[in-house]
Scaffold this motif. Structure first.
Motif, mmCIF file in Angstrom:
data_model
loop_
_atom_site.group_PDB
_atom_site.id
_atom_site.type_symbol
_atom_site.label_atom_id
_atom_site.label_comp_id
_atom_site.label_asym_id
_atom_site.label_seq_id
_atom_site.Cartn_x
_atom_site.Cartn_y
_atom_site.Cartn_z
ATOM 1 N N MET A 25 57.575 -18.365 5.116
ATOM 2 C CA MET A 25 57.269 -19.645 4.498
ATOM 3 C C MET A 25 55.776 -19.721 4.210
ATOM 4 S SD MET A 25 58.374 -23.336 5.903
ATOM 5 C CE MET A 25 57.397 -24.750 5.547
ATOM 6 N N LYS A 26 55.436 -20.073 3.006
ATOM 7 C CA LYS A 26 54.047 -20.131 2.560
ATOM 8 C C LYS A 26 53.362 -21.377 3.107
ATOM 9 C CE LYS A 26 51.544 -20.888 -1.667
ATOM 10 N NZ LYS A 26 51.667 -21.221 -3.054
ATOM 11 N N ALA A 27 52.131 -21.211 3.576
ATOM 12 C CA ALA A 27 51.360 -22.358 4.069
ATOM 13 C C ALA A 27 50.971 -23.244 2.892
ATOM 14 C CB ALA A 27 50.112 -21.875 4.799
ATOM 15 N N GLN A 28 51.048 -24.556 3.104
ATOM 16 C CA GLN A 28 50.693 -25.472 2.018
ATOM 17 C C GLN A 28 49.180 -25.605 1.907
ATOM 18 O OE1 GLN A 28 52.641 -29.129 3.215
ATOM 19 N NE2 GLN A 28 50.710 -30.047 3.731
ATOM 20 N N SER A 29 48.725 -25.854 0.701
ATOM 21 C CA SER A 29 47.296 -25.997 0.456
ATOM 22 C C SER A 29 46.812 -27.381 0.890
ATOM 23 C CB SER A 29 47.001 -25.789 -1.034
ATOM 24 O OG SER A 29 47.520 -26.887 -1.785
ATOM 25 N N LYS A 30 45.514 -27.493 1.042
ATOM 26 C CA LYS A 30 44.893 -28.782 1.377
ATOM 27 C C LYS A 30 45.198 -29.806 0.276
ATOM 28 C CE LYS A 30 40.365 -30.844 2.113
ATOM 29 N NZ LYS A 30 38.924 -30.632 2.090
ATOM 30 N N GLU A 31 45.131 -29.365 -0.967
ATOM 31 C CA GLU A 31 45.431 -30.246 -2.102
ATOM 32 C C GLU A 31 46.860 -30.764 -2.039
ATOM 33 O OE1 GLU A 31 44.597 -27.912 -5.579
ATOM 34 O OE2 GLU A 31 42.600 -28.781 -5.789
ATOM 35 N N PHE A 32 47.803 -29.903 -1.636
ATOM 36 C CA PHE A 32 49.201 -30.302 -1.559
ATOM 37 C C PHE A 32 49.392 -31.386 -0.491
ATOM 38 C CE2 PHE A 32 53.778 -29.204 -0.464
ATOM 39 C CZ PHE A 32 54.302 -29.774 -1.605
ATOM 40 N N GLY A 33 48.697 -31.258 0.615
ATOM 41 C CA GLY A 33 48.739 -32.292 1.653
ATOM 42 C C GLY A 33 48.194 -33.619 1.136
ATOM 43 N N GLN A 34 47.080 -33.569 0.419
ATOM 44 C CA GLN A 34 46.514 -34.785 -0.193
ATOM 45 C C GLN A 34 47.500 -35.393 -1.178
ATOM 46 O OE1 GLN A 34 42.963 -33.229 -2.051
ATOM 47 N NE2 GLN A 34 41.647 -33.965 -0.386
ATOM 48 N N PHE A 35 48.106 -34.547 -1.985
ATOM 49 C CA PHE A 35 49.061 -34.973 -2.998
ATOM 50 C C PHE A 35 50.236 -35.719 -2.346
ATOM 51 C CE2 PHE A 35 52.836 -33.894 -5.619
ATOM 52 C CZ PHE A 35 52.444 -34.437 -6.840
ATOM 53 N N GLN A 36 50.788 -35.152 -1.296
ATOM 54 C CA GLN A 36 51.919 -35.775 -0.604
ATOM 55 C C GLN A 36 51.529 -37.121 0.014
ATOM 56 O OE1 GLN A 36 54.469 -33.187 1.910
ATOM 57 N NE2 GLN A 36 53.096 -31.555 1.216
ATOM 58 N N ARG A 37 50.412 -37.156 0.696
ATOM 59 C CA ARG A 37 49.960 -38.413 1.323
ATOM 60 C C ARG A 37 49.742 -39.510 0.281
ATOM 61 N NH1 ARG A 37 47.249 -34.622 4.244
ATOM 62 N NH2 ARG A 37 45.307 -34.878 3.096
ATOM 63 N N GLU A 38 49.132 -39.139 -0.824
ATOM 64 C CA GLU A 38 48.843 -40.117 -1.873
ATOM 65 C C GLU A 38 50.136 -40.593 -2.537
ATOM 66 O OE1 GLU A 38 45.585 -42.263 -3.570
ATOM 67 O OE2 GLU A 38 45.757 -40.959 -1.828
ATOM 68 N N PHE A 39 51.068 -39.680 -2.783
ATOM 69 C CA PHE A 39 52.339 -40.086 -3.381
ATOM 70 C C PHE A 39 53.063 -41.058 -2.456
ATOM 71 C CE2 PHE A 39 56.789 -39.984 -4.387
ATOM 72 C CZ PHE A 39 56.789 -40.041 -5.770
ATOM 73 N N LYS A 40 53.109 -40.758 -1.171
ATOM 74 C CA LYS A 40 53.764 -41.639 -0.187
ATOM 75 C C LYS A 40 53.110 -43.015 -0.172
ATOM 76 C CE LYS A 40 55.273 -37.869 2.760
ATOM 77 N NZ LYS A 40 55.052 -37.109 3.988
ATOM 78 N N LYS A 41 51.792 -43.044 -0.289
ATOM 79 C CA LYS A 41 51.061 -44.316 -0.313
ATOM 80 C C LYS A 41 51.522 -45.177 -1.486
ATOM 81 C CE LYS A 41 46.771 -45.069 -2.007
ATOM 82 N NZ LYS A 41 45.321 -44.881 -2.148
ATOM 83 N N TYR A 42 51.588 -44.581 -2.669
ATOM 84 C CA TYR A 42 52.006 -45.338 -3.851
ATOM 85 C C TYR A 42 53.505 -45.640 -3.832
ATOM 86 C CZ TYR A 42 47.417 -45.205 -5.848
ATOM 87 O OH TYR A 42 46.079 -45.405 -6.064
ATOM 88 N N GLN A 43 54.297 -44.767 -3.266
ATOM 89 C CA GLN A 43 55.725 -45.038 -3.127
ATOM 90 C C GLN A 43 55.917 -46.320 -2.301
ATOM 91 O OE1 GLN A 43 57.934 -42.082 -0.932
ATOM 92 N NE2 GLN A 43 59.900 -42.987 -1.475
ATOM 93 N N GLN A 44 55.181 -46.433 -1.207
ATOM 94 C CA GLN A 44 55.247 -47.637 -0.378
ATOM 95 C C GLN A 44 54.707 -48.852 -1.130
ATOM 96 O OE1 GLN A 44 56.476 -48.042 2.852
ATOM 97 N NE2 GLN A 44 57.317 -46.016 2.449
ATOM 98 N N MET A 45 53.552 -48.685 -1.766
ATOM 99 C CA MET A 45 52.909 -49.783 -2.486
ATOM 100 C C MET A 45 53.812 -50.343 -3.584
ATOM 101 S SD MET A 45 49.321 -49.692 -4.640
ATOM 102 C CE MET A 45 48.386 -49.069 -3.265
ATOM 103 N N PHE A 46 54.532 -49.451 -4.275
ATOM 104 C CA PHE A 46 55.385 -49.867 -5.380
ATOM 105 C C PHE A 46 56.775 -50.303 -4.929
ATOM 106 C CE2 PHE A 46 52.993 -46.709 -8.349
ATOM 107 C CZ PHE A 46 51.915 -47.578 -8.427
ATOM 108 N N GLY A 47 57.044 -50.233 -3.630
ATOM 109 C CA GLY A 47 58.342 -50.650 -3.119
ATOM 110 C C GLY A 47 59.476 -49.725 -3.520
#
Length: 115
Positions: A1-23
């Motif tokens: 399994m390939k290790a995820q990049s730092k950018e990918f972690g940022q991307f996931q956190r930010e998407f989750k933030k907006y997913q919550q914000m947008f309901g």
């Protein structure tokens, strides 16, 4: 399994933030970091089972350009916000009132976001 990049972690956190914000909590979200042609990120939706796959391009940005994982995550979350309305508009047959209902749903979500 390939290790995820730092950018990918940022991307996931930010998407989750907006997913919550947008309901948009009714979706099962899968994340992938894969090679993509001609884009930094994309979202694939399956409205039938309320599942989405959000992808970040694993190919490094061309020399002289910069990737913006946070902005890309926000952009893809907005696509998810508009997904129901867009999906209805693309159908050949739509029951009377479906587009209006989707629009009203979006208005209520934006109403909670806009001061």
């Amino acid at each position: 399994m390939k290790a995820q990049s730092k950018e990918f972690g940022q991307f996931q956190r930010e998407f989750k933030k907006y997913q919550q914000m947008f309901g948009l909590n009714g979706y099962k979200v899968y994340y992938e970091e894969v090679p993509l042609d001609d884009c930094f990120a994309q979202i694939l939706t399956n409205p039938g089972n309320m599942a989405v796959t959000v992808r970040l391009n694993s190919v490094p940005a061309p020399h002289g350009t910069q990737r913006h994982p946070r902005q890309s995550a926000k952009h893809e979350a907005i696509h998810l916000l508009l997904n129901k309305l867009s999906d209805l508009a693309a159908q050949r047959y739509v029951r009377q009132g479906e587009v209006s209902e989707a629009e009203e749903e979006l208005v209520f979500k934006l109403e909670g976001l806009i001061p």
